[in-house]
Scaffold this motif. Structure first.
Motif, mmCIF file in Angstrom:
data_model
loop_
_atom_site.group_PDB
_atom_site.id
_atom_site.type_symbol
_atom_site.label_atom_id
_atom_site.label_comp_id
_atom_site.label_asym_id
_atom_site.label_seq_id
_atom_site.Cartn_x
_atom_site.Cartn_y
_atom_site.Cartn_z
ATOM 1 N N ARG C 247 83.619 11.231 15.893
ATOM 2 C CA ARG C 247 82.916 12.241 15.104
ATOM 3 C C ARG C 247 81.611 11.742 14.490
ATOM 4 N N ILE C 248 81.493 10.440 14.311
ATOM 5 C CA ILE C 248 80.276 9.920 13.690
ATOM 6 C C ILE C 248 79.481 9.058 14.657
ATOM 7 N N THR C 249 80.125 7.992 15.138
ATOM 8 C CA THR C 249 79.397 7.021 15.946
ATOM 9 C C THR C 249 78.835 7.648 17.213
ATOM 10 N N LEU C 250 79.701 8.280 17.980
ATOM 11 C CA LEU C 250 79.277 8.754 19.292
ATOM 12 C C LEU C 250 78.146 9.785 19.217
ATOM 13 N N PRO C 251 78.281 10.810 18.372
ATOM 14 C CA PRO C 251 77.175 11.781 18.304
ATOM 15 C C PRO C 251 75.853 11.133 17.883
ATOM 16 N N LEU C 252 75.912 10.199 16.935
ATOM 17 C CA LEU C 252 74.670 9.616 16.453
ATOM 18 C C LEU C 252 74.098 8.604 17.445
ATOM 19 N N LEU C 253 74.974 8.097 18.289
ATOM 20 C CA LEU C 253 74.520 7.109 19.261
ATOM 21 C C LEU C 253 74.052 7.785 20.550
ATOM 22 N N ALA C 254 74.302 9.083 20.657
ATOM 23 C CA ALA C 254 74.046 9.784 21.918
ATOM 24 C C ALA C 254 72.652 9.514 22.504
ATOM 25 N N PRO C 255 71.583 9.558 21.708
ATOM 26 C CA PRO C 255 70.263 9.319 22.307
ATOM 27 C C PRO C 255 70.169 7.940 22.971
ATOM 28 N N LEU C 258 72.087 7.799 26.171
ATOM 29 C CA LEU C 258 71.367 8.483 27.245
ATOM 30 C C LEU C 258 70.323 7.551 27.850
ATOM 31 N N VAL C 259 69.606 6.851 26.990
ATOM 32 C CA VAL C 259 68.602 5.898 27.469
ATOM 33 C C VAL C 259 69.262 4.845 28.351
ATOM 34 N N VAL C 260 70.357 4.307 27.857
ATOM 35 C CA VAL C 260 71.052 3.262 28.614
ATOM 36 C C VAL C 260 71.547 3.811 29.943
ATOM 37 N N LEU C 261 72.064 5.013 29.899
ATOM 38 C CA LEU C 261 72.581 5.630 31.121
ATOM 39 C C LEU C 261 71.481 5.725 32.177
ATOM 40 N N VAL C 262 70.337 6.256 31.769
ATOM 41 C CA VAL C 262 69.264 6.451 32.749
ATOM 42 C C VAL C 262 68.713 5.112 33.222
ATOM 43 N N LEU C 263 68.567 4.176 32.288
ATOM 44 C CA LEU C 263 68.062 2.859 32.692
ATOM 45 C C LEU C 263 68.994 2.194 33.697
ATOM 46 N N THR C 264 70.300 2.250 33.436
ATOM 47 C CA THR C 264 71.234 1.634 34.388
ATOM 48 C C THR C 264 71.150 2.349 35.727
ATOM 49 N N LEU C 265 71.026 3.667 35.700
ATOM 50 C CA LEU C 265 70.901 4.424 36.945
ATOM 51 C C LEU C 265 69.712 3.926 37.747
ATOM 52 N N ILE C 266 68.559 3.814 37.054
ATOM 53 C CA ILE C 266 67.334 3.413 37.744
ATOM 54 C C ILE C 266 67.509 2.031 38.378
ATOM 55 N N ARG C 267 68.109 1.148 37.604
ATOM 56 C CA ARG C 267 68.280 -0.207 38.136
ATOM 57 C C ARG C 267 69.317 -0.245 39.260
ATOM 58 N N ALA C 268 70.380 0.534 39.100
ATOM 59 C CA ALA C 268 71.460 0.481 40.088
ATOM 60 C C ALA C 268 70.979 0.986 41.445
#
Ligand code: ATP
Ligand code: MG
Lengths: 350, 360, 341
Positions: C247-255, C258-268
């Motif tokens: 309820r706290i960590t995940l929503p606030l960490l979402a941005p 997302l950055v990490v997700l896209v960066l890993t995608l690009i590298r992978a």
């Protein structure tokens, strides 16, 4: 010891182990083993002789089997500890082995051949570091050449990167000129063009310039890093414009402003970029692999990969060379780790 | 010799005009102050003179030579910045030397000039420190020192005192005045503080929205503000301004009516198109009188007793706020009803466009 | 404290620059003359020139002629010597009986690489994000010696891909450490890099091992930006840890996620180096990924076909452009959100 444990394991809050505490320590200790273990194992293995490396199960410590020159035999013979029927143990040298029976001699009494069932003997071993693994690559292989090439590429590329990137960042942060945002857009756009997308045409450009098989062909395409320009520009934006105006009033030329005011004040960011650039260039693989096809110009990474790809892989040398290749990066890690981690956290560049 | 002449200078950022047709003659050895509210273009004007910025129209000349397109480095001017802009990575000595080195001056001469400036400004003990290790006041001196060593044709100072605390500002102001006296150099000084302007200036240029409202000595501006803006800007507390109706009075006299009822007569003829004018009267020129003996009745809203004088905030029956400054201590409390008496020999009249009306 | 460190760095920088100071003076005279002609502002072009020159020659120009390359055929290197074939190379890449079955394609290797890469990307990204997140959460707890633990996970990030590949080749070989452990545990040793599925799994594990520290660091920075008082408030309410996380960590960490997700995608998508050293694309073609395909077709194989390699690289580039645009979009949104806060 318990002090250390107490220091390390102090938990927030106080009494009792919550499951999150247990998990945290599981993850940390596991991480410690998984992250450092493989590299340590490699370093450890690199001190073993080929014979010790071929053993299974492998031993933790680097052993060498003992040998002895025995009168009447040209080659040194391997020593074994042989268990006699009465349980006593003596040291014998093996002459040859026939099936399950070994012909052995007592070094003190080389005339008499003793037959021993191989079940009853174990190799006599002692701990010794096979430093030869480290010496030979430098003497017998081109390893030193590769090392020199890698150092050259890393140092020159980093210096050029720092110079060109900081000049560009200066222009983009402290001047107003037509097309500035277009240039920025262009640089952003390159973020989308990783090397692997332009391999073929870049190779032809390098060839056309006569840079194939030249270290400059490895260096030049890498120096205009968009990340470097961005990071430095971001930092330079925080330098007040009034400083530059003061310098202009002080009759400084624009070049002097760049060199004597901006560069010294950007030193922290330059240091971060320098560290990154050193690591990047030291580790580069795909592009040198394409540009360099003659052994004399190989960088460490390419050379190492080539050795490792040869049919009769001599692991004892490969392992030692890998360790040497790791050393600069490990030094960077030990001394500058804080710099790097804050740099990444601050700018998200890698 | 250093006379700076601005002719029809204007500056626009894109479509937004920031300075409009500025004409100004800065005389040799004069300390001229640009004053005006924030954003009126003082800094922009100073930067145009410095050469850090180019005008979009008009010309700038120094000693008769057109320098409009000459780069800042070649104008022979020195500037003291609001933030001081000291080079943080250089020691004080290096800061002072930087400009001289750039001019390829001999080392001995550089050292001599630094020593002289350090003595004059009493910064000798800090010469080997970095700006980060100095107090605000010390930094300010170094900034001035950096200008002095250059021996410039003119000094340009952009709000040099605004980063100092109140006490230091007053003492530094006095030192600046003394420095000007000693160097007898031309100084162009920017401030938005009218007291600083009044105390320092030989002449003041009042700017508003990129236009010059009035140029004159401090007392000229105080005594004869050319318009409502200058009248309100110069002098503290602000001049009281209130709408009045003017009509012909006795021979050679005019009568002014406040709030439709109270009024008085003054010497001289006032020519106003429809009789609506604004009356300006400095708080120092209003005194308190017993009920019925003054020009207008008012109710005391607030009393600020400063000891040497008393500032009385009042509200007239017409809803106008009027301030009076009375010398010494005066026995009055908020809620009291008093009469305000005007010193009519010091009143100012402005027409409906805000321009001063001559009383003849 | 920060000031002091900054001061030291500044001074160190000044010291490093001092010996080369004469360089500035050598350059200064001619550059002053140049400045007379261009004016102060005009010097921007001079400062920009070296970077943009390198950039133009080695990035922009290749990018443009890459498109031309992909429309030519033959084995010649220089564009002038090549024959124009229009969209034939693309046609060849896409001539397939069924895209799902690489064997039915003319360029079966291309489609093998595509499907391998896709599988790799999906599995590796999922694993990477999950491990990075857990690591960041663990590191964000109140730990003694946090910077030590952070360094532990970060260590492999700096290693070169060749070193990473060799380390793991050594561990995973038949007589390696892993088999020792299997053996000790009573199992049968496996030839990890020779069995298809194990080799593929190894590429994922090894690449996660090598890079997870970097992403954990980004996530950790995100976690540390979450105000502490939110957690304290939750603690006051007696909220259970998992609930706090959801309820706290995940929503606030979402941005940041997302950055990490896209960066890993690009590298992978571009994965090459460590896999090339680890498995060389094998056994067979089971770990052949797109970049290696491009490399093999364009440079390494006997029958080099630069045009085909170009076409494949442009297709990969298109995917990367889309991913990068998403990343930039996210970055901009995060920035604006940061400003609003
Ligand atoms: N580079 C610029 N681009 C666009 N507008 C600008 C620029 N520099 C100044 N301005 C505008 O010009 C106007 C005058 O600015 P200036 O800095 O001269 O004001 P100032 O009188 O010095 O104010 P202050 O007392 O606050 O320093 C302001 O409205 C400002 O927004
Ligand atoms: Mg200003």
């Amino acid at each position: 010891m318990s002090r250390v444990a107490e220091f390390l394991f102090r938990r927030r809050g106080g009494a009792g182990w919550h499951w999150t505490d247990v998990f945290t320590w599981f993850w940390l200790i596991g991480g410690l083993i998984v992250m450092f273990g493989p590299a340590l194992w490699l370093v450890n293995s690199s001190f073993k002789t080929p014979a010790a490396l071929a053993e299974f199960p492998p031993t933790v410590l680097p052993y060498v089997t003992a040998e002895a020159i025995v009168e009447g035999y040209e080659e040194p013979l391997q020593l074994f500890e042989v268990r006699n029927d009465d349980g006593s143990v003596r040291v014998l040298a093996e002459v040859r082995r026939l099936g399950t029976v070994a012909q052995m001699v007592d070094p003190a009494n080389p005339g008499e051949i003793i037959r021993v069932n191989i079940q009853n003997r174990t190799p006599k071993r002692s701990i010794a570091f096979a430093l030869d693994n480290y010496v030979q690559p430098f003497l017998a292989f081109d390893f030193f050449l590769y090392l020199r090439n890698s150092v050259f590429v890393t140092v020159v590329a980093t210096l050029i990167t720092l110079l060109t990137n900081s000049m560009a960042a200066f222009a983009l942060s402290k001047y107003n000129f037509r097309g500035r945002s277009a240039v920025m857009m262009l640089i952003v756009a390159t973020l989308m063009v990783p090397l692997s997308v332009i391999l073929v045409p870049l190779y032809s450009v390098i060839s056309a310039m006569g840079l194939f098989n030249s270290l400059w062909g490895v260096i030049l395409p890498t120096v205009a890093t968009p990340t470097g320009v961005f990071m430095l520009r971001q930092y330079m934006l925080t330098i007040p414009d009034e400083l530059i105006e003061a310098a202009r009033m002080d009759k400084a030329s624009e070049w002097q402003i760049y060199w004597r005011i901006i560069l010294p004040l950007t030193a922290p960011a330059l240091a971060v970029l320098a560290i990154f650039s050193v690591v990047w260039r030291w580790n580069d693989f795909l592009w040198p692999l394409i540009v360099l096809s003659r052994k004399e110009v190989y960088t460490l990474q390419v050379g190492l990969n080539t050795y490792a790809g040869e049919l009769n892989v001599q692991w004892h040398y490969i392992l030692a060379m890998t360790v040497v290749t790791m050393i600069p990066v490990v030094l960077v890690f030990i001394f500058l780790q804080r710099f790097i981690t804050t740099g990444i956290a601050g700018s998200g560049l890698k | 010799m250093s006379q700076i002449t601005l002719t029809d200078v204007s500056r626009a950022f894109g479509k937004i005009g920031v300075l409009h047709d500025i004409n100004l003659d800065i005389l040799d050895g004069e300390l001229i102050v640009f004053v005006g509210p924030s954003g009126c273009g003082k800094s922009t004007l100073l930067r145009l003179i410095a050469g850090l910025d180019r005008p979009t129209g008009g010309a700038i000349a120094i000693d008769g030579k057109d320098v409009t397109t000459v780069p800042a480095a070649d104008r022979g001017l020195a500037m003291v910045f609001q933030s001081y802009a000291l080079y943080p990575h250089m020691s004080v000595r290096q800061n002072l030397a930087f400009g001289l080195e750039n001019a390829r001056m001999a080392r001995a001469e550089i050292d001599a000039r630094i020593a002289e400036a350090a003595r004059m400004l009493e910064i000798a003990p800090y010469l080997d420190r970095r700006p980060g290790q100095l107090s605000g006041g010390q930094r300010q001196r170094v900034a001035i020192g950096r200008a002095i060593v250059r021996n410039p044709t003119a000094f340009l100072l952009d709000e040099p005192l605004s980063n100092l605390d109140a006490e230091l500002r007053i003492s530094t102001r006095a030192e600046l005045a003394a420095l000007h006296e000693r160097l007898s150099a031309t100084m162009v000084y920017v401030t938005h503080d009218q007291i600083e302007a009044m105390t320092l200036a030989d002449r003041i240029v009042v700017l508003r929205a990129g236009r010059i409202e009035q140029i004159g000595t401090p007392l000229e501006l105080y005594n004869h503000p050319a318009n409502l803006f200058v009248a309100g800007f110069i002098g503290a507390p602000r001049m009281n301004l209130l709408p009045v109706k003017v009509a012909a009075g006795g021979t050679g006299r005019s009568s002014l009516t406040l709030d439709g009822s109270a009024g008085f007569e003054i010497d001289g003829i006032v020519s106003a198109t429809n009789g609506d004018v604004t009356l300006g009267l400095r708080p120092h020129h209003i005194s308190l009188a017993d009920a019925g003996k003054g020009d207008i009745a008012a109710r005391v809203a607030l009393v600020e007793a400063l000891g040497s004088e008393t500032i009385v905030h009042t509200r007239t029956s017409g809803g106008q706020t009027m301030l009076a400054v009375v010398a010494g201590q005066y026995p009055v409390a908020s809620g009291d009803t008093v009469d305000l008496k005007f010193d009519t020999s010091h009143l100012h009249l402005f027409d409906d466009t805000g321009v001063r009306i001559a009383v003849s | 404290m920060g000031d002091v460190r900054n001061g030291i760095a500044t001074r160190a920088g000044a010291m490093i620059l001092a010996p080369v100071g004469w360089l500035a003076n050598v350059f200064d005279a001619p550059l002053r003359m140049l400045q007379r002609r261009t004016g102060s502002n005009g010097m921007a072009v001079f400062f920009l020139a070296p970077n943009m020159l390198v950039f133009g020659i080695f990035v922009l120009f290749p990018l443009v002629i890459n498109i031309l390359y992909s429309m030519t055929g033959g084995g010649a290197l220089f564009l002038g010597d090549r024959t124009f074939v229009g969209a034939d190379q693309y046609g060849r890449l896409f001539s397939c009986g069924s895209y799902l079955d690489p064997k039915s394609c003319t360029e079966d290797l291309f489609w093998i690489a595509v499907w391998n890469t896709l599988a790799f990307v999906v599995l590796q990204v999922a694993m990477m994000v999950a491990v990075a997140l857990v690591t960041a959460l663990v590191l964000n707890r109140e730990l003694r010696a946090r910077s030590f633990w952070r360094a532990v996970f970060f260590f492999p990030v700096l290693l070169s891909p060749v070193v990473v590949g060799l380390i793991w080749r050594w561990i995973l070989q038949r007589q390696g450490l892993l088999n020792l452990m299997v053996f000790e545990a009573g199992g049968t040793p496996v030839n990890w890099l020779v069995e298809r599925n194990w080799a593929f799994t190894a590429t994922i594990m090894v690449s996660v091992w090598a890079h997870v520290g970097f992403y954990a660091l980004i996530l950790l920075a995100g976690l540390q930006a979450i105000p502490k008082d939110l957690y304290e408030a939750a603690e006051m309410d007696g909220t259970r840890p998992l609930r706090v996380f959801w309820r706290i960590t995940l929503p606030l960490l979402a941005p940041n996620l997302l950055v990490v997700l896209v960066l890993t995608l690009i590298r992978a998508v571009q994965i090459f180096d460590e896999v090339y050293v680890l498995t060389g694309g094998g056994p067979g073609t089971s770990t052949l990924f797109l970049t290696q395909y491009i490399y093999e077709v364009g440079f390494a194989s006997m029958l080099r076909n630069p045009g085909l390699a170009s076409a494949a690289s442009i297709l990969m580039g298109a995917v990367l452009v889309v991913l990068t645009l998403i990343q930039l979009g996210i970055a901009r949104r995060n920035e604006q959100r940061g400003k609003m806060r």
